[in-house]
Design a protein around this motif. Structure first.
Motif, PDB file in Angstrom:
ATOM      1  N   LEU A   1     -24.359   4.407 -39.352  1.00 46.19           N
ATOM      2  CA  LEU A   1     -23.976   4.017 -37.900  1.00 46.19           C
ATOM      3  C   LEU A   1     -24.547   4.900 -36.897  1.00 46.19           C
ATOM      4  CD1 LEU A   1     -22.431   2.041 -36.073  1.00 46.19           C
ATOM      5  CD2 LEU A   1     -20.195   3.482 -36.757  1.00 46.19           C
ATOM      6  N   SER A   2     -24.532   6.290 -37.221  1.00 49.89           N
ATOM      7  CA  SER A   2     -24.889   7.436 -36.169  1.00 49.89           C
ATOM      8  C   SER A   2     -26.439   7.106 -35.854  1.00 49.89           C
ATOM      9  CB  SER A   2     -24.591   8.521 -36.778  1.00 49.89           C
ATOM     10  OG  SER A   2     -25.051   9.459 -35.875  1.00 49.89           O
ATOM     11  N   PHE A   3     -27.155   6.720 -36.939  1.00 48.40           N
ATOM     12  CA  PHE A   3     -28.638   6.438 -36.879  1.00 48.40           C
ATOM     13  C   PHE A   3     -28.836   5.365 -35.959  1.00 48.40           C
ATOM     14  CE2 PHE A   3     -32.493   3.959 -38.115  1.00 48.40           C
ATOM     15  CZ  PHE A   3     -33.328   4.995 -37.731  1.00 48.40           C
ATOM     16  N   ASP A   4     -27.864   4.106 -36.471  1.00 48.51           N
ATOM     17  CA  ASP A   4     -28.236   2.898 -35.528  1.00 48.51           C
ATOM     18  C   ASP A   4     -27.622   3.127 -33.862  1.00 48.51           C
ATOM     19  OD1 ASP A   4     -29.098   1.817 -38.059  1.00 48.51           O
ATOM     20  OD2 ASP A   4     -27.044   0.769 -38.068  1.00 48.51           O
ATOM     21  N   LEU A   5     -26.963   4.086 -33.719  1.00 48.53           N
ATOM     22  CA  LEU A   5     -26.556   4.031 -32.249  1.00 48.53           C
ATOM     23  C   LEU A   5     -27.510   4.715 -31.453  1.00 48.53           C
ATOM     24  CD1 LEU A   5     -22.806   4.442 -32.827  1.00 48.53           C
ATOM     25  CD2 LEU A   5     -23.989   2.468 -31.758  1.00 48.53           C
TER      26      LEU A   5
ATOM     27  N   ILE B   1     -30.482   2.546 -30.743  1.00 51.69           N
ATOM     28  CA  ILE B   1     -30.051   1.669 -29.545  1.00 51.69           C
ATOM     29  C   ILE B   1     -30.233   2.692 -28.269  1.00 51.69           C
ATOM     30  CG2 ILE B   1     -28.234   0.483 -28.596  1.00 51.69           C
ATOM     31  CD1 ILE B   1     -27.068  -0.557 -31.363  1.00 51.69           C
ATOM     32  N   GLU B   2     -29.516   3.752 -28.354  1.00 51.66           N
ATOM     33  CA  GLU B   2     -29.677   4.716 -27.154  1.00 51.66           C
ATOM     34  C   GLU B   2     -31.282   4.618 -26.658  1.00 51.66           C
ATOM     35  OE1 GLU B   2     -27.146   8.073 -27.279  1.00 51.66           O
ATOM     36  OE2 GLU B   2     -25.403   7.020 -27.984  1.00 51.66           O
ATOM     37  N   GLN B   3     -31.945   5.201 -27.535  1.00 51.08           N
ATOM     38  CA  GLN B   3     -33.192   5.506 -27.399  1.00 51.08           C
ATOM     39  C   GLN B   3     -33.971   4.190 -26.750  1.00 51.08           C
ATOM     40  OE1 GLN B   3     -36.011   5.502 -30.731  1.00 51.08           O
ATOM     41  NE2 GLN B   3     -37.095   7.071 -29.829  1.00 51.08           N
ATOM     42  N   LYS B   4     -33.810   3.322 -27.252  1.00 53.73           N
ATOM     43  CA  LYS B   4     -34.639   1.695 -26.823  1.00 53.73           C
ATOM     44  C   LYS B   4     -34.075   1.531 -25.392  1.00 53.73           C
ATOM     45  CE  LYS B   4     -36.790   1.745 -30.549  1.00 53.73           C
ATOM     46  NZ  LYS B   4     -38.181   2.408 -30.495  1.00 53.73           N
ATOM     47  N   LEU B   5     -32.795   1.838 -25.297  1.00 48.87           N
ATOM     48  CA  LEU B   5     -32.397   1.402 -23.869  1.00 48.87           C
ATOM     49  C   LEU B   5     -32.833   2.338 -22.828  1.00 48.87           C
ATOM     50  CD1 LEU B   5     -30.367   0.150 -21.852  1.00 48.87           C
ATOM     51  CD2 LEU B   5     -28.323   1.603 -22.644  1.00 48.87           C
ATOM     52  N   ALA B   6     -32.884   3.912 -23.285  1.00 50.60           N
ATOM     53  CA  ALA B   6     -33.371   4.865 -22.335  1.00 50.60           C
ATOM     54  C   ALA B   6     -34.971   4.618 -21.975  1.00 50.60           C
ATOM     55  CB  ALA B   6     -33.557   6.069 -23.021  1.00 50.60           C
ATOM     56  N   ILE B   7     -35.571   3.949 -23.036  1.00 52.26           N
ATOM     57  CA  ILE B   7     -37.035   3.763 -22.712  1.00 52.26           C
ATOM     58  C   ILE B   7     -37.063   2.362 -21.744  1.00 52.26           C
ATOM     59  CG2 ILE B   7     -39.131   2.686 -23.915  1.00 52.26           C
ATOM     60  CD1 ILE B   7     -38.413   4.437 -26.499  1.00 52.26           C
ATOM     61  N   LYS B   8     -36.510   1.509 -21.909  1.00 55.33           N
ATOM     62  CA  LYS B   8     -36.381   0.297 -21.034  1.00 55.33           C
ATOM     63  C   LYS B   8     -35.958   0.712 -19.559  1.00 55.33           C
ATOM     64  CE  LYS B   8     -37.464  -3.574 -22.979  1.00 55.33           C
ATOM     65  NZ  LYS B   8     -38.716  -4.165 -22.683  1.00 55.33           N
ATOM     66  N   ILE B   9     -34.921   1.660 -19.498  1.00 55.84           N
ATOM     67  CA  ILE B   9     -34.510   2.017 -18.128  1.00 55.84           C
ATOM     68  C   ILE B   9     -35.730   2.935 -17.461  1.00 55.84           C
ATOM     69  CG2 ILE B   9     -32.979   3.769 -16.999  1.00 55.84           C
ATOM     70  CD1 ILE B   9     -30.614   2.594 -18.912  1.00 55.84           C
ATOM     71  N   ALA B  10     -36.242   3.709 -18.057  1.00 57.43           N
ATOM     72  CA  ALA B  10     -37.264   4.598 -17.509  1.00 57.43           C
ATOM     73  C   ALA B  10     -38.511   3.777 -17.102  1.00 57.43           C
ATOM     74  CB  ALA B  10     -38.001   5.640 -18.726  1.00 57.43           C
TER      75      ALA B  10
END
Length: 68
Positions: free
Chosen positions: A50-54, A57-66
């Motif tokens: 779970l920690s890895f999965d989250l 998700i956070e990494q991919k969201l940050a890339i999209k936002i950037a």
């Protein structure tokens, strides 16, 4: 040329006339898919991962936002 929209699929088919929004799981993320959502279905939560999965998700969201 008009396109059809498949707004929820788990299988990317790369068809020219269909824009697919592919739901991906963090542990099998494919960066080659151009349009995607990413998340964890409650049925597939694995507490050992779970920690890895989250983090994914956070990494991919940050890339999209950037990229906006």
């Amino acid at each position: 040329m008009s396109k059809l929209f498949n707004l929820h699929t788990h299988n990317y088919t790369n068809q020219e006339k269909i824009l697919e929004l592919v739901n991906q799981y963090p542990w099998e993320f494919d960066e080659k898919i151009p349009f995607y959502s990413i998340g964890i279905h409650p049925w597939y939560i694995n507490e050992d991962r779970l920690s890895f999965d989250l983090q994914v998700i956070e990494q991919k969201l940050a890339i999209k936002i950037a990229s906006l």
